[in-house]
Design an enzyme around this catalytic site. Sequence first.
Site, short mmCIF file in Angstrom:
data_model
loop_
_atom_site.label_atom_id
_atom_site.label_comp_id
_atom_site.label_asym_id
_atom_site.label_seq_id
_atom_site.Cartn_x
_atom_site.Cartn_y
_atom_site.Cartn_z
N LYS A 1 0.70 -1.33 0.02
CA LYS A 1 -0.06 0.06 -0.11
C LYS A 1 0.94 1.23 -0.12
O LYS A 1 2.06 1.41 0.67
CB LYS A 1 -1.04 -0.21 1.20
CG LYS A 1 -1.86 -1.31 1.49
CD LYS A 1 -2.41 -1.14 2.60
CE LYS A 1 -1.43 -1.50 3.78
NZ LYS A 1 -2.17 -2.16 5.12
N THR B 1 -6.77 9.51 8.92
CA THR B 1 -6.64 8.29 8.14
C THR B 1 -6.46 7.08 9.04
O THR B 1 -5.62 6.08 8.58
CB THR B 1 -5.28 8.46 7.16
OG1 THR B 1 -4.17 8.96 7.96
CG2 THR B 1 -5.62 9.41 6.01
N GLY C 1 -6.61 4.00 10.88
CA GLY C 1 -7.43 2.73 10.47
C GLY C 1 -7.60 2.43 9.04
O GLY C 1 -8.63 1.32 8.66
N THR C 2 -6.73 3.15 8.24
CA THR C 2 -7.26 3.04 6.68
C THR C 2 -6.53 1.50 6.22
O THR C 2 -7.41 0.91 5.60
CB THR C 2 -6.30 3.99 5.83
OG1 THR C 2 -4.93 4.02 6.45
CG2 THR C 2 -6.97 5.54 5.85
N GLY C 3 -5.42 1.04 6.86
CA GLY C 3 -5.15 -0.31 6.50
C GLY C 3 -6.16 -1.57 6.76
O GLY C 3 -6.12 -2.44 6.08
N CYS C 4 -6.53 -1.39 7.90
CA CYS C 4 -7.55 -2.30 8.67
C CYS C 4 -8.77 -2.43 7.78
O CYS C 4 -9.26 -3.25 7.29
CB CYS C 4 -7.82 -1.91 10.13
SG CYS C 4 -6.64 -1.93 11.41
#
Length: 270
Positions: free
Chosen positions: A175, A208, A210-213
Amino acid sequence: MSTPRALTVAGSDSGGGAGIQADIKTFQELGAFGMSAVTAVTVQNTLGVQGVYPLTAAAVAEQMEAVGRDLGVDAVKTGMLFSADIIEAVAEKIESFGWRSVVVDPVMIAKGGAELLRRDAVEALKRKLLPLALIVTPNIPEAEELAGMRIVTMGDRREAALRIAEYGVNMVVIKGGHAPETEEAVDLMYDGTAFTRLAGRRIATRHTHGTGCTFSAAITAELAKGLPVPEAVHTARLYIQAAIEDSLELGGGSGPTNHWAYGRRKESLV
Ligand SMILES: Nc1ncnc2c1ncn2[C@@H]1O[C@H](COP(=O)(O)OP(=O)(O)O)[C@@H](O)[C@H]1O
Ligand SMILES: Cc1ncc(COP(=O)(O)OP(=O)(O)O)c(N)n1
């Protein structure tokens, strides 16, 4: 049609923007029935992580066993796993149930700097869990750790994806949220043969958390519904883009994304 069932094995975020809470909201929004095996309770808000209370590996394994044996699981994602003991227990359960739609978000450090995976657990993640993953979704610092190299250019990212794939994982998405600020947020997908550049508009915001979760949970929900990985990743990108664009401006720090934005936009198109 049967109900798509998605399981998250991750930590609790009391602030609701990341971890189990982000995952369950995302599953719900995308039409999958959400279940959880909690690995740790974090004391967290938009200002950062103030405490981490891990559960025992046995408690995590028992939660997975309980839902796997009774409700059944179509797709599973892992997030914050914290220790080597927990990783080994999670890998053992995934193997014993024979789950194949496995999304590994190799959560290591929160944006504020808190350690969500112990340093001595990285080797267990690489050796025990990655070989069971259908797709792994590191951010750039996590990809650097897994690949053992610095990532500056897109060429570095390609090299890192090749190295990570060698652990036995089918697909790698590195990402681009942490890449130097440009007009685009670019993720790089490697499917074992080819690289695909997935680009979207970079939104200028500090919200942003928690974007990855959220991104990995959206992939998991789509896999639970039976979609192939490239389509699941495509939808996950649309989902996170909407969630960041319509963020909620909550809290005094890095706030959560808006987990219902994608669904509301789709409704308005009907
Ligand atoms: N400011 C942003 N604008 C648009 N997309 C973003 C932005 N920040 C992150 N993303 C997207 O959100 C997803 C999560 O990326 P990233 O923030 O790198 O993960 P993590 O939360 O694990 O650090 C990726 O698809 C990335 O491209
Ligand atoms: C409980 C918990 N799990 C994971 C994270 C990290 O989430 P992520 O999506 O990488 O977002 P940031 O922490 O980078 O905002 C977390 N914070 N808490």
